[in-house]
Design a protein around this motif. Structure first.
Motif, PDB file in Angstrom:
ATOM      1  N   PRO A 122       0.847  -1.172   0.034  1.00 60.68           N
ATOM      2  CA  PRO A 122      -0.047   0.009  -0.060  1.00 60.68           C
ATOM      3  C   PRO A 122       0.859   1.486   0.037  1.00 60.68           C
ATOM      4  O   PRO A 122       0.283   2.391  -0.085  1.00 60.68           O
ATOM      5  CB  PRO A 122      -0.716  -0.090   1.192  1.00 60.68           C
ATOM      6  CG  PRO A 122      -0.057  -1.083   2.217  1.00 60.68           C
ATOM      7  CD  PRO A 122       0.677  -1.739   1.235  1.00 60.68           C
ATOM      8  N   LYS A 123       2.207   1.158   0.289  1.00 62.85           N
ATOM      9  CA  LYS A 123       3.241   2.419   0.513  1.00 62.85           C
ATOM     10  C   LYS A 123       3.714   2.662  -1.074  1.00 62.85           C
ATOM     11  O   LYS A 123       3.799   3.702  -1.339  1.00 62.85           O
ATOM     12  CB  LYS A 123       4.105   2.088   1.428  1.00 62.85           C
ATOM     13  CG  LYS A 123       3.409   1.994   2.813  1.00 62.85           C
ATOM     14  CD  LYS A 123       4.568   1.716   3.679  1.00 62.85           C
ATOM     15  CE  LYS A 123       4.082   1.632   5.261  1.00 62.85           C
ATOM     16  NZ  LYS A 123       5.067   1.474   6.150  1.00 62.85           N
ATOM     17  N   CYS A 124       4.210   1.671  -1.655  1.00 62.76           N
ATOM     18  CA  CYS A 124       4.830   1.857  -3.104  1.00 62.76           C
ATOM     19  C   CYS A 124       4.316   1.350  -4.231  1.00 62.76           C
ATOM     20  O   CYS A 124       4.588   1.211  -5.232  1.00 62.76           O
ATOM     21  CB  CYS A 124       6.237   1.384  -2.980  1.00 62.76           C
ATOM     22  SG  CYS A 124       6.423  -0.576  -2.606  1.00 62.76           S
ATOM     23  N   PHE A 125       3.033   0.396  -3.825  1.00 63.25           N
ATOM     24  CA  PHE A 125       2.385  -0.426  -4.805  1.00 63.25           C
ATOM     25  C   PHE A 125       3.153  -1.435  -5.632  1.00 63.25           C
ATOM     26  O   PHE A 125       2.585  -1.596  -6.862  1.00 63.25           O
ATOM     27  CB  PHE A 125       1.468   0.766  -5.959  1.00 63.25           C
ATOM     28  CG  PHE A 125       0.631   1.802  -5.306  1.00 63.25           C
ATOM     29  CD1 PHE A 125      -0.086   1.613  -4.444  1.00 63.25           C
ATOM     30  CD2 PHE A 125       1.133   3.177  -5.517  1.00 63.25           C
ATOM     31  CE1 PHE A 125      -0.891   2.254  -4.099  1.00 63.25           C
ATOM     32  CE2 PHE A 125       0.485   4.175  -4.892  1.00 63.25           C
ATOM     33  CZ  PHE A 125      -0.602   3.738  -4.139  1.00 63.25           C
ATOM     34  N   MET A 126       4.011  -1.983  -4.927  1.00 62.75           N
ATOM     35  CA  MET A 126       4.816  -3.177  -5.468  1.00 62.75           C
ATOM     36  C   MET A 126       4.118  -4.314  -5.400  1.00 62.75           C
ATOM     37  O   MET A 126       3.416  -4.586  -4.395  1.00 62.75           O
ATOM     38  CB  MET A 126       6.209  -3.065  -5.101  1.00 62.75           C
ATOM     39  CG  MET A 126       7.175  -4.243  -5.782  1.00 62.75           C
ATOM     40  SD  MET A 126       8.793  -4.150  -4.954  1.00 62.75           S
ATOM     41  CE  MET A 126       9.317  -2.647  -5.541  1.00 62.75           C
ATOM     42  N   SER A 127       3.910  -5.247  -6.368  1.00 58.91           N
ATOM     43  CA  SER A 127       3.317  -6.409  -6.340  1.00 58.91           C
ATOM     44  C   SER A 127       4.248  -7.461  -5.891  1.00 58.91           C
ATOM     45  O   SER A 127       5.504  -7.601  -6.391  1.00 58.91           O
ATOM     46  CB  SER A 127       2.609  -6.953  -7.624  1.00 58.91           C
ATOM     47  OG  SER A 127       1.701  -5.805  -7.749  1.00 58.91           O
ATOM     48  N   PHE A 128       3.813  -8.468  -5.167  1.00 60.97           N
ATOM     49  CA  PHE A 128       4.507  -9.696  -4.662  1.00 60.97           C
ATOM     50  C   PHE A 128       3.880 -11.120  -5.147  1.00 60.97           C
ATOM     51  O   PHE A 128       2.607 -10.981  -5.383  1.00 60.97           O
ATOM     52  CB  PHE A 128       4.932  -9.824  -3.166  1.00 60.97           C
ATOM     53  CG  PHE A 128       5.472  -8.444  -2.824  1.00 60.97           C
ATOM     54  CD1 PHE A 128       7.106  -8.510  -2.828  1.00 60.97           C
ATOM     55  CD2 PHE A 128       5.039  -7.368  -2.456  1.00 60.97           C
ATOM     56  CE1 PHE A 128       7.698  -7.398  -2.555  1.00 60.97           C
ATOM     57  CE2 PHE A 128       5.827  -6.046  -2.111  1.00 60.97           C
ATOM     58  CZ  PHE A 128       7.194  -6.468  -2.210  1.00 60.97           C
ATOM     59  N   LEU A 129       4.770 -11.879  -5.136  1.00 59.00           N
ATOM     60  CA  LEU A 129       3.995 -13.219  -5.387  1.00 59.00           C
ATOM     61  C   LEU A 129       3.523 -14.158  -4.356  1.00 59.00           C
ATOM     62  O   LEU A 129       2.387 -14.760  -4.343  1.00 59.00           O
ATOM     63  CB  LEU A 129       5.036 -14.287  -5.972  1.00 59.00           C
ATOM     64  CG  LEU A 129       5.779 -13.862  -7.301  1.00 59.00           C
ATOM     65  CD1 LEU A 129       6.846 -14.989  -7.860  1.00 59.00           C
ATOM     66  CD2 LEU A 129       4.837 -13.502  -8.396  1.00 59.00           C
ATOM     67  N   THR A 130       4.020 -13.829  -3.007  1.00 63.07           N
ATOM     68  CA  THR A 130       3.427 -14.339  -1.746  1.00 63.07           C
ATOM     69  C   THR A 130       2.966 -13.302  -0.763  1.00 63.07           C
ATOM     70  O   THR A 130       3.482 -12.411  -0.851  1.00 63.07           O
ATOM     71  CB  THR A 130       4.507 -15.496  -1.214  1.00 63.07           C
ATOM     72  OG1 THR A 130       5.594 -14.674  -0.996  1.00 63.07           O
ATOM     73  CG2 THR A 130       4.791 -16.505  -2.266  1.00 63.07           C
TER      74      THR A 130
END
Length: 338
Positions: A271-279
């Motif tokens: 929610p801070k940098c809008f980076m997506s992760f796999l897990t």
């Protein structure tokens, strides 16, 4: 002579003078007496006809004058007989046509069809009335026909006035029912409101008297009175759909509940940098160490946009409220006038 014709007063002195002129063979004198009204059917004291007296006197000129007088009278009677018969046939035809058109008018009144009544009345108005004849019978028949036509046209004006008023009243009643149904419905559709009001206003504007109806002074004054009474209410009705459309647009422009949060792909985005992760574990680990302010800035922008959108909607609603209050006061004023 025919019934109703002007009778010439008999003159025994002229008849005796004509008899003497025939007896002595004076053709010019005979013609003069005949022109002044002497009767060629006059008989001598012995019962002899004037033609026989001329034959006995061997007066060819006098005999010719008498025969011309007899032929002229016969031709006049035949012509009058033919003229009266033709005239009566014309009157009978006009009476039948007037009765037929009156039936059409009555049917138009029952069916509440203004066009049928106006068409029949205009046909009666423009129908030709035969000229009066010299006889009293012809004058009486022509007078009766004109009186009947005048009474029919007067009744047509009266029925058209009633029919116009009834149609206006029915259309306003139908509009009131449509507005009640629209207001009590689950959704106040803008298109339905616009169609109902536009159709009513169009019907009332098209319900105008024809030139035939405007020939009646009472019809002109009644139409002007009703048009003046309907002018302001119809203006209020015409202004209501745009105002309601403005209200609906203000509600539609109001910020929705999902306007705050951005669209995310599941729960695997920071929610801070809008980076997506796999897990999920990787995302939580990143959130603890993330120091980016990108999310905060985006939240502030969304908050400002939401506030501006809400203020715009409130402004439009307040403007619509003022317009509706003004229209309500106008309606109250018109009701009090009525």
């Amino acid at each position: 002579t025919d019934f109703g014709a002007v009778r010439v007063k008999k003159s025994p002195a002229l008849n005796r003078c004509l008899l003497r002129a025939v007896f002595y063979g004076h053709a010019e004198a005979c013609q003069g007496f005949l022109d002044r009204g002497a009767e060629h059917t006059f008989t001598s004291p012995g019962g002899a006809k004037l033609v026989d007296v001329a034959k006995k006197a061997s007066s060819t000129a006098v005999y010719k004058v008498l025969k011309e007088a007899i032929g002229a009278e016969k031709h006049h009677k035949d012509a009058n007989t033919m003229k009266d018969e033709d005239q009566l046939n014309v009157w009978r035809k006009m009476l039948r046509e007037t009765g037929w058109r009156m039936g059409r008018m009555q049917r138009g009144v029952r069916e509440q069809s203004v066009d049928v009544v106006v068409t029949a009345a205009e046909e009666i108005l423009h129908s030709e009335v035969p000229d009066d004849d010299t006889s009293i019978s012809a004058i009486m028949l022509a007078r009766f026909l004109r009186q009947r036509r005048g009474q029919t046209l007067t009744k047509a004006h009266t029925e058209l006035r009633k029919l116009r008023s009834r149609l206006r009243r029915q259309r306003l009643t139908a509009l009131a029912k449509e507005l009640e149904a629209w207001d009590s419905g689950p959704t106040q559709d803008r298109s339905a409101l616009h169609r109902a009001v536009t159709a009513c206003v169009g019907d009332l504007q098209s319900n105008r008297p024809t030139p035939f109806e405007l020939q009646d002074e009472y019809a002109r004054r009644l139409d002007a009175l009703q048009a003046d009474a309907l002018r302001q209410p119809m203006k209020i009705c015409s202004d209501f759909p745009p105002v309601w459309a403005e209200v609906c647009a203000a509600f539609e422009a109001s910020p929705s509940a999902d306007f705050v949060a951005p669209a995310v792909e599941g729960d695997l985005q920071c929610p801070k940098c809008f980076m997506s992760f796999l897990t999920e574990a990787a995302r939580r680990k990143h959130v603890k160490a993330c120091r980016s302010n990108m999310g905060v800035d985006e939240d502030e922008k969304r908050r400002i946009a939401r506030q501006a959108k809400a203020e715009s909607a409130i402004h439009r609603l307040r403007r619509s409220e003022r317009t509706l209050r003004t229209r309500a006061d106008e309606c109250e004023t018109e009701i009090n006038k009525a």
